[in-house]
Scaffold this motif. Structure first.
Motif, PDB file in Angstrom:
ATOM      1  N   MET A   1       0.842  -1.173   0.000  1.00  0.00           N
ATOM      2  CA  MET A   1       0.000   0.000   0.000  1.00  0.00           C
ATOM      3  C   MET A   1       0.897   1.250   0.000  1.00  0.00           C
ATOM      4  O   MET A   1       1.917   1.273   0.659  1.00  0.00           O
ATOM      5  CB  MET A   1      -0.879   0.030   1.251  1.00  0.00           C
ATOM      6  CG  MET A   1      -1.794  -1.148   1.404  1.00  0.00           C
ATOM      7  SD  MET A   1      -3.256  -0.823   0.426  1.00  0.00           S
ATOM      8  CE  MET A   1      -3.981  -2.411   0.379  1.00  0.00           C
ATOM      9  N   ARG A  75      -4.345   3.141   2.926  1.00  0.00           N
ATOM     10  CA  ARG A  75      -5.637   2.587   3.345  1.00  0.00           C
ATOM     11  C   ARG A  75      -5.905   1.292   2.581  1.00  0.00           C
ATOM     12  O   ARG A  75      -5.533   1.161   1.424  1.00  0.00           O
ATOM     13  CB  ARG A  75      -6.748   3.581   3.095  1.00  0.00           C
ATOM     14  CG  ARG A  75      -6.551   4.847   3.940  1.00  0.00           C
ATOM     15  CD  ARG A  75      -7.800   5.671   4.033  1.00  0.00           C
ATOM     16  NE  ARG A  75      -7.563   6.859   4.826  1.00  0.00           N
ATOM     17  CZ  ARG A  75      -7.883   6.986   6.110  1.00  0.00           C
ATOM     18  NH1 ARG A  75      -8.454   5.984   6.747  1.00  0.00           N
ATOM     19  NH2 ARG A  75      -7.642   8.099   6.762  1.00  0.00           N
ATOM     20  N   ASP A  76      -6.565   0.374   3.268  1.00  0.00           N
ATOM     21  CA  ASP A  76      -6.935  -0.876   2.611  1.00  0.00           C
ATOM     22  C   ASP A  76      -8.241  -0.680   1.838  1.00  0.00           C
ATOM     23  O   ASP A  76      -8.797   0.424   1.802  1.00  0.00           O
ATOM     24  CB  ASP A  76      -7.018  -2.030   3.616  1.00  0.00           C
ATOM     25  CG  ASP A  76      -8.126  -1.872   4.649  1.00  0.00           C
ATOM     26  OD1 ASP A  76      -9.044  -1.024   4.470  1.00  0.00           O
ATOM     27  OD2 ASP A  76      -8.091  -2.611   5.649  1.00  0.00           O
ATOM     28  N   GLY A  77      -8.742  -1.747   1.229  1.00  0.00           N
ATOM     29  CA  GLY A  77      -9.949  -1.671   0.418  1.00  0.00           C
ATOM     30  C   GLY A  77     -11.176  -1.212   1.185  1.00  0.00           C
ATOM     31  O   GLY A  77     -12.111  -0.660   0.598  1.00  0.00           O
ATOM     32  N   ALA A  78     -11.186  -1.401   2.495  1.00  0.00           N
ATOM     33  CA  ALA A  78     -12.318  -0.988   3.326  1.00  0.00           C
ATOM     34  C   ALA A  78     -12.136   0.428   3.872  1.00  0.00           C
ATOM     35  O   ALA A  78     -12.980   0.924   4.614  1.00  0.00           O
ATOM     36  CB  ALA A  78     -12.495  -1.974   4.478  1.00  0.00           C
ATOM     37  N   GLY A  79     -11.006   1.062   3.527  1.00  0.00           N
ATOM     38  CA  GLY A  79     -10.756   2.429   3.991  1.00  0.00           C
ATOM     39  C   GLY A  79     -10.060   2.517   5.332  1.00  0.00           C
ATOM     40  O   GLY A  79      -9.869   3.610   5.867  1.00  0.00           O
ATOM     41  N   ASN A  80      -9.631   1.381   5.879  1.00  0.00           N
ATOM     42  CA  ASN A  80      -8.928   1.380   7.159  1.00  0.00           C
ATOM     43  C   ASN A  80      -7.470   1.776   6.966  1.00  0.00           C
ATOM     44  O   ASN A  80      -6.848   1.398   5.971  1.00  0.00           O
ATOM     45  CB  ASN A  80      -8.986  -0.015   7.797  1.00  0.00           C
ATOM     46  CG  ASN A  80     -10.406  -0.447   8.060  1.00  0.00           C
ATOM     47  OD1 ASN A  80     -11.181   0.271   8.672  1.00  0.00           O
ATOM     48  ND2 ASN A  80     -10.749  -1.631   7.582  1.00  0.00           N
TER      49      ASN A  80
END
Length: 96
Positions: A1, A75-80
């Motif tokens: 990322m 950020r990951d795919g979930a926005g975290n």
């Protein structure tokens, strides 16, 4: 990322950071680096991936970037927020 830098990259290392001895000795070159950015956006590690040819310039690159650079965390795919990296280069050119 990939983490994203905040602000201007040109403020991380400036002509004012060039030491007079480095100028006298003709030290110049491009230091390539990779930063590890933690989930809070802080730099956790700076690695020189290609030397400028001068250990002092390489060390100054990491020291100055660690002090001055700020990041939006990756950020990951979930926005975290997650740990990420950022790579770039500093061109140490003797000031005019």
């Amino acid at each position: 990322m990939i983490a994203r830098p905040k602000g201007s990259l040109g403020e991380w290392v400036t002509d004012a950071d060039y030491r007079s001895r480095w100028i006298r000795e003709g030290m110049s070159g491009t230091a390539r680096f990779t930063l590890a950015i933690d989930p809070s956006g802080r730099i956790s590690e700076c690695t020189i991936t290609r030397s400028s040819g001068h250990a002092e310039l390489d060390a100054a690159t990491c020291r100055l970037i660690e002090r001055r650079a700020r990041f939006e965390p990756a950020r990951d795919g979930a926005g975290n927020r997650v740990a990420g990296t950022y790579s770039n280069a500093i061109n140490w050119k003797i000031p005019d």
